[in-house]
Write a protein that holds these residues in place. Sequence first.
Motif: not given
Length: 409
Positions: A100-122
């Motif tokens: 907590g209250h320090v920069e969160p670190t990248q979590d490869s296990n959590l990232q493996s289930g993350v999908t960016l869906l349609a409609g994402s972007g600028i």
Amino acid sequence: MKMKLSISVSHALLGIVGLASTASSLATYAPGPSYSIGIPSSSTISQTSSGGIYFQLSAPTSYQWVGLGIGGQMQGASIFVMYANGLGNVTISARDGGQGHVEPTQDSNLQSGVTLLAGSGIVDGRMIANVYCTTCKLDSSRTSTASPWICAWNEGLAINSQSTSYIITQHAANNMRQFDLDLSTAAVSSDSNPFVSSSTSSSTGTGTGRGSAATSGSSSSGASAGNSGVTVVGNTFKATTNDQTAHGIIMGATMVLLLPLGAMFMRLGASIHLHAAWQLFALCAVLCGFGLGIKLAQMRSLLYNTTHTIFGTVIIGLFLLQPLFGLAHHIQYKRTSTRSPVSYLHIWYGRALIVCGIVNGGLGLQLAGNSRGGMVGYSVVAWVVGVLYLLLVVVKRTGGKGIQASGES
């Protein structure tokens, strides 16, 4: 007759449409950026098992990054950070809140289930991340009406990186919120992208969290007009930061300066009354700092599960005995004009406690994620004070002038 039948059928169809529209809902919160959350009815997500959950992060491109976290505080939270990827789209980075209250670190296990869906972007000057996560867990029961969540953001120049481990800049003290989510308002009837209005809801990204085209499906802008299903708990980060700063300053100044100076006074021939008053004042300061430390540890769920908090509590308890040893030493010295065993106990017990306190202060700086410069500065001051004290001890033992006035030292 046909007209009445037609009207009845129309009313029935409208009723079905109305039921369908109310069967799905999204919980929304817009403290600056906008957040939307929805859980499919078929999801297995809970506090103990992972499962599917949809969420959207949306903010103007003037924001450098935007984060959403599952949990009531940074420590141990599952955090998702969105930022521009430099290719007209966004990156979504899954991270572990750590201590907590320090920069969160990248979590490869959590990232493996993350999908960016349609409609994402600028989209129309806004960064939008429509996300589906299958490795997420809640920090509450599935039916909770007060599921704890957090969010934070930072404004500034675009990051423009596709790396999910990009080092982000810390947000300002008031750019963080804690809120409770009523999960009954975050129910999605079908397990499909709830953030696009077209029938196209297939993924436009991969498990790495990097989006591709932002044109597949028409995405909502995410600019929510208000909050739905959300109770704002507050912005406690500023309070936590203030408590942390106050705790660090009080304990650091007391252990490194006040207590050693009180001991030095005796070496310089000061009266016993000045020594006692000074050290009692320092002890009161220690107790105030300790109280802030307990409050801070409770806010961050660090009470008695870290070396700093355990060691610190033991040190404070031992410090409370030191005035008694000092009083016994004073009474004995008045009677005999010589040191007794309790005199040496008082002297060496106090020295040992100050050293332990300084060491524990270093552990506290490490726990707080203090800068390298801050830790170096603390160490330098502690060493300088320690050397001065040792010099005074040596000079007194060799019969230096001006320091023999108080034999009790």
